[in-house]
Each structure stands twice: as C-alpha cells, then as structure tokens.
Write a protein that holds these residues in place. Structure first.
Motif, PDB file in Angstrom:
ATOM      1  N   GLY A  42     -21.213  23.871  51.853  1.00  0.00           N
ATOM      2  CA  GLY A  42     -21.935  23.485  53.063  1.00  0.00           C
ATOM      3  C   GLY A  42     -21.644  24.375  54.258  1.00  0.00           C
ATOM      4  O   GLY A  42     -22.335  24.297  55.271  1.00  0.00           O
ATOM      5  N   LEU A  43     -20.617  25.227  54.180  1.00  0.00           N
ATOM      6  CA  LEU A  43     -20.340  26.148  55.283  1.00  0.00           C
ATOM      7  C   LEU A  43     -21.257  27.361  55.168  1.00  0.00           C
ATOM      8  O   LEU A  43     -21.482  27.877  54.071  1.00  0.00           O
ATOM      9  N   THR A  44     -21.794  27.784  56.301  1.00  0.00           N
ATOM     10  CA  THR A  44     -22.675  28.946  56.299  1.00  0.00           C
ATOM     11  C   THR A  44     -22.194  29.973  57.318  1.00  0.00           C
ATOM     12  O   THR A  44     -21.538  29.631  58.297  1.00  0.00           O
ATOM     13  N   ALA A  45     -22.528  31.224  57.062  1.00  0.00           N
ATOM     14  CA  ALA A  45     -22.229  32.315  57.984  1.00  0.00           C
ATOM     15  C   ALA A  45     -23.539  33.028  58.291  1.00  0.00           C
ATOM     16  O   ALA A  45     -24.460  33.044  57.470  1.00  0.00           O
ATOM     17  N   ALA A  84     -17.161  31.935  60.740  1.00  0.00           N
ATOM     18  CA  ALA A  84     -17.632  30.664  60.179  1.00  0.00           C
ATOM     19  C   ALA A  84     -16.452  29.791  59.753  1.00  0.00           C
ATOM     20  O   ALA A  84     -16.460  28.573  59.966  1.00  0.00           O
ATOM     21  N   LEU A  85     -15.420  30.399  59.168  1.00  0.00           N
ATOM     22  CA  LEU A  85     -14.241  29.645  58.741  1.00  0.00           C
ATOM     23  C   LEU A  85     -13.473  29.093  59.945  1.00  0.00           C
ATOM     24  O   LEU A  85     -13.028  27.955  59.939  1.00  0.00           O
ATOM     25  N   ARG A  86     -13.342  29.917  60.995  1.00  0.00           N
ATOM     26  CA  ARG A  86     -12.623  29.470  62.198  1.00  0.00           C
ATOM     27  C   ARG A  86     -13.339  28.304  62.879  1.00  0.00           C
ATOM     28  O   ARG A  86     -12.709  27.387  63.375  1.00  0.00           O
ATOM     29  N   GLU A  87     -14.674  28.367  62.907  1.00  0.00           N
ATOM     30  CA  GLU A  87     -15.450  27.354  63.624  1.00  0.00           C
ATOM     31  C   GLU A  87     -15.708  26.097  62.787  1.00  0.00           C
ATOM     32  O   GLU A  87     -16.215  25.110  63.307  1.00  0.00           O
ATOM     33  N   SER A  88     -15.368  26.131  61.498  1.00  0.00           N
ATOM     34  CA  SER A  88     -15.590  24.966  60.633  1.00  0.00           C
ATOM     35  C   SER A  88     -14.615  23.852  61.022  1.00  0.00           C
ATOM     36  O   SER A  88     -13.659  24.070  61.760  1.00  0.00           O
ATOM     37  N   ASP A  89     -14.862  22.670  60.488  1.00  0.00           N
ATOM     38  CA  ASP A  89     -13.978  21.537  60.783  1.00  0.00           C
ATOM     39  C   ASP A  89     -12.782  21.473  59.833  1.00  0.00           C
ATOM     40  O   ASP A  89     -12.102  20.458  59.755  1.00  0.00           O
ATOM     41  N   LEU A  90     -12.505  22.583  59.129  1.00  0.00           N
ATOM     42  CA  LEU A  90     -11.373  22.614  58.208  1.00  0.00           C
ATOM     43  C   LEU A  90     -10.044  22.796  58.944  1.00  0.00           C
ATOM     44  O   LEU A  90      -8.986  22.546  58.382  1.00  0.00           O
ATOM     45  N   GLY A  91     -10.110  23.273  60.179  1.00  0.00           N
ATOM     46  CA  GLY A  91      -8.889  23.483  60.944  1.00  0.00           C
ATOM     47  C   GLY A  91      -8.052  24.626  60.404  1.00  0.00           C
ATOM     48  O   GLY A  91      -6.831  24.530  60.350  1.00  0.00           O
ATOM     49  N   VAL A  92      -8.703  25.723  59.999  1.00  0.00           N
ATOM     50  CA  VAL A  92      -7.981  26.867  59.430  1.00  0.00           C
ATOM     51  C   VAL A  92      -8.138  28.096  60.322  1.00  0.00           C
ATOM     52  O   VAL A  92      -9.088  28.219  61.085  1.00  0.00           O
ATOM     53  N   ASN A  93      -7.162  29.006  60.186  1.00  0.00           N
ATOM     54  CA  ASN A  93      -7.188  30.260  60.937  1.00  0.00           C
ATOM     55  C   ASN A  93      -6.968  31.394  59.932  1.00  0.00           C
ATOM     56  O   ASN A  93      -5.834  31.713  59.592  1.00  0.00           O
TER      57      ASN A  93
END
Length: 188
Positions: A42-45, A84-93
């Motif tokens: 569901g994550l998109t870039a 996209a990974l940084r802005e996701s709600d996964l809370g990852v860096n």
C-alpha cells in the motif's frame, strides 16, 4: 428454497467472505515486532510523476527479524523510495548507503503496541460494517421478493434466517482474526 433466494444468499456470502479477506490483508499491514513484506503493502512512491507501489520499484530482503534491506530496481528512484518510507506511518528512518536502503525497525514500545491494537480493532470494525452492509443489501432483496409475491413469506423468513447465520459466521471469522492479531501485537 427458490433460485432467487439461493443466488441472493450466495452473492451475500461471497461479499462477506471478501470483506473478511480484505480485513485480514489490512491486519498484515499492521507492524508487529518482526519485519515483513506486508508492512510495505500500500505504500507508494512518486516515480516519474506517477504514484507507484514500492513493491514494483524495489526488492525487499529481511536478513534479521527487525532489519529490512530495500534495493531499488532503478537507482534513480532511490530518493523517492526513501522519502516514501520516511513519510509512511511505519515510523522508520532508512539509511541510504548508495546501493540500497537499510531500515532497522525500532522495538515496539508498550504505547505503540496499544496504538496498533486500536488500529487493528478499527480495521476489524470496518470489516464487520462491510459484512453488515452485505447483509442489509441481501435482506432488502429478499424482502422485495416477498413483497412482489415471487416467493412466500415462509421462504422469505427461512432465507433471512440463513442470511443471519451467514452474517454470524463471517463476523466470527473477523473476530478470530482480530484476536490473533491482538495476541501477536501484545506478545513481546
């Protein structure tokens, strides 16, 4: 049971089963202590101006339980994937080493686990609402058949009882899936 009520119940059952499947899919996207490919579903870039699913832009490897290595197929998309990974709600860096992105998932805190449990409950309720929507649609169709005298009232009542049994069956499946996800989330 007439062909009409049979097809109405069959269609309602299929829709309810689909609602259960969608709910289970949404549960897989909720992060637990282990890394999984479903987390990125569901994550998109932004790829050349088009929102593109991450699984089409990169390969995901899981060398350890909480480590993910994201290797873009096109190195030019690295910055967009990282964003996209940084802005996701996964809370990852993610850490960019030039060839790939390395993500070390933080250990879930008690508070974060409770937040994810609430999210799972919300998704389960969405699934139940969809099931009840299918039930309401089928019930209206059965009532219309009775009203138009295409079937008798006894058959309409029997079909509604079967519809209630279907609804109960699929709602229980959502509840069982929710219990499993809650247990998974709260296990440290």
């Amino acid at each position: 049971m007439s062909e009409d009520t049979g097809s109405i119940l069959k269609e309602a059952g299929e829709k309810m089963a689909k609602s259960v499947e969608v709910t289970k899919e949404e549960f897989t996207a909720i992060r637990t202590g282990r890394a999984s490919a479903a987390m990125f579903h569901g994550l998109t870039a932004d790829y050349y101006g088009t929102p593109t699913p991450l699984n089409q832009l990169a390969a995901f490897q899981f060398p350890e339980a909480r480590t993910v290595i994201v290797t873009p197929y096109d190195k030019g998309a690295m910055a967009q994937i990282e964003e996209a990974l940084r802005e996701s709600d996964l809370g990852v860096n993610p850490t960019n080493n030039g060839d790939n992105l390395r993500i070390v998932l933080p250990a879930l805190t008690e508070e974060r686990r409770k937040d994810y449990t609430k999210l799972a409950k919300t998704k389960a309720e969405d699934g139940r609402i969809a099931i009840r929507g299918s039930r309401a649609h089928a019930k209206k169709a059965i009532e219309k058949l009775v009203k138009d005298k295409e079937i008798g009232e006894d058959e309409g009542t029997r079909a509604e009882k079967e519809l209630e049994a279907l609804t109960k069956k699929y709602t229980e499946q959502v509840d069982v899936a929710l219990e499993a996800k809650e247990e998974e989330l709260l296990t440290v």
